[in-house]
Design an enzyme around this catalytic site. Structure first.
Site, PDB file in Angstrom:
ATOM      1  N   CYS A 132       6.155   4.179  -5.785  1.00  0.00           N
ATOM      2  CA  CYS A 132       7.406   4.646  -6.393  1.00  0.00           C
ATOM      3  C   CYS A 132       8.409   5.059  -5.323  1.00  0.00           C
ATOM      4  O   CYS A 132       8.304   6.148  -4.757  1.00  0.00           O
ATOM      5  CB  CYS A 132       7.106   5.813  -7.340  1.00  0.00           C
ATOM      6  N   CYS A 135      10.442   8.178  -6.176  1.00  0.00           N
ATOM      7  CA  CYS A 135       9.707   9.450  -6.066  1.00  0.00           C
ATOM      8  C   CYS A 135       9.535   9.842  -4.598  1.00  0.00           C
ATOM      9  O   CYS A 135       9.648  11.010  -4.248  1.00  0.00           O
ATOM     10  CB  CYS A 135       8.310   9.347  -6.670  1.00  0.00           C
ATOM     11  N   ASP A 136       9.238   8.868  -3.744  1.00  0.00           N
ATOM     12  CA  ASP A 136       8.773   9.196  -2.393  1.00  0.00           C
ATOM     13  C   ASP A 136       9.700   8.745  -1.263  1.00  0.00           C
ATOM     14  O   ASP A 136       9.512   9.162  -0.119  1.00  0.00           O
ATOM     15  CB  ASP A 136       7.396   8.534  -2.144  1.00  0.00           C
TER      16      ASP A 136
END
Ligand code: NAP
Length: 309
Positions: A132, A135-136
């Site tokens: 992701c 997300c990261d």
């Protein structure tokens, strides 16, 4: 006993909740442990009608939740269904150690990220391997470093373009010589000077387990058979999804790829159990189609419940 229980809190689940709540069925929605589903791992959603300037995936899901709650949806937040018994009547769902009985169920459990299945991938997950970008991608370990994205669909293109904000260079590794992504996404990707395409290639290994962090990937060109090493600080895997249907395998008809088989409308192989969204759709897999299926499942459930009276 519940009239209708909805399993899953992605677009399909929340839409089913809005419709069944407005039909006065007082639905109970079990969110699962990642409320909001896969759309919460997306940045801007540009193709959901009604948002002319796009909307963040998480914001869209929160709007849907708010709308479902406004009409009386009850929510089992962060709860997970461990097992189901659709062969008895009423249906039984085991949720975090308690049993919920229901006259009808809408399964909208979505799909999870597919894994490469190569050496180093599992060992280096969260140590540079991720599924992701939104997300990261902003993590310090990825800042101003070369990053690798694997895949050739819309997800891979979206992740690659998002990562150009942080990376020194993004390498998009694809096993073919053309992208599978939609035309607009493919064109944007190919025109981005910070994205370098690596065609006809697969990742054979994520390096380096001995250093306990990602330092690169070993690639194989599947046309020439040549292998090479590409240095990078992160590997973002975006090769599609697998439906989250494991717990339904002995209960519902499921095809070889893991998708719930639908009969007429949203009907599954068990009367009273309906399915919607990515767990039952291997073809379209869009936020808007999942919402549409959630709406159909709600109407089918409402008619089914009326037929019991
Ligand atoms: P996808 O369209 O199924 O693409 C998966 C890609 O990964 C394909 O290019 C596939 O290669 C490759 N792949 C699969 N298994 C692989 C493996 N083991 N090793 C290497 N490569 C592998 O999945 P997606 O990109 O996640 O998209 C899913 C759906 O969501 C699509 O309908 C897409 O349009 C939609 N979506 C839309 C947006 C948007 O509009 N903003 C964003 C994301 C996703 P092949 O090409 O060789 O099969």
């Amino acid at each position: 006993m519940e009239q209708v229980v909805i399993i899953g809190s992605g677009c399909a689940g929340w839409t089913a909740a809005i419709y069944t709540a407005r039909a006065n069925l007082s639905p109970l929605l079990i969110t699962g442990q990642q409320p909001g589903g896969l759309l919460t791992t997306t940045s801007s959603v540009e193709n959901f009608p009604g948002f002319s300037n796009g909307i963040e995936g998480t914001a869209l899901m929160l709007e849907m939740q708010e709308q479902a709650t406004r009409f009386g949806t009850r929510i089992e937040y962060l709860s997970k269904v461990d097992s189901v018994d659709f062969l008895s009547s009423p249906f039984k769902l085991s949720v975090e150690g308690k049993v919920i009985e229901a006259k009808s169920v809408i399964v909208s459990v979505g799909a999870g990220h597919r894994h490469l299945g190569v050496g180093g991938e599992h060992e280096l997950e969260n140590k540079g391997v991720t599924y992701c970008a939104t997300c990261d991608g902003a993590l310090p370990i990825f800042r101003n470093k070369p990053l690798v994205v694997v895949g050739g669909g819309d997800s891979a293109c979206e992740e690659a373009s998002y990562l150009t904000r942080f990376a020194s260079q993004v390498y998009l590794i694809h096993r073919r010589d053309t992208l599978r992504a939609s035309k607009i996404m493919a064109e944007r990707t190919l025109a981005n000077p910070k994205i370098t395409m690596v065609w006809d290639s697969v990742v054979e290994e994520v390096l380096d387990v001995t250093q306990d962090k990602v330092t690169g990937v070993r690639l194989k060109n599947i046309e020439t058979g040549e292998t090479s090493t590409l240095d990078c600080a992160g590997v973002f895997v975006a090769i599609g999804h697998t439906p989250n249907t494991q717990i339904f395998k002995s209960q519902l008809e499921i095809n070889d790829a893991g998708y719930i088989t639908l009969g007429e409308g949203s009907r599954t192989s068990i009367p009273g159990v309906f399915a919607a969204g990515d767990c039952a759709d291997s073809v379209y897999r869009q936020a808007i189609t999942a919402s549409g299926m959630g709406c159909s499942a709600a109407i089918d459930a409402e008619r089914y419940l009326a037929s019991l009276q």
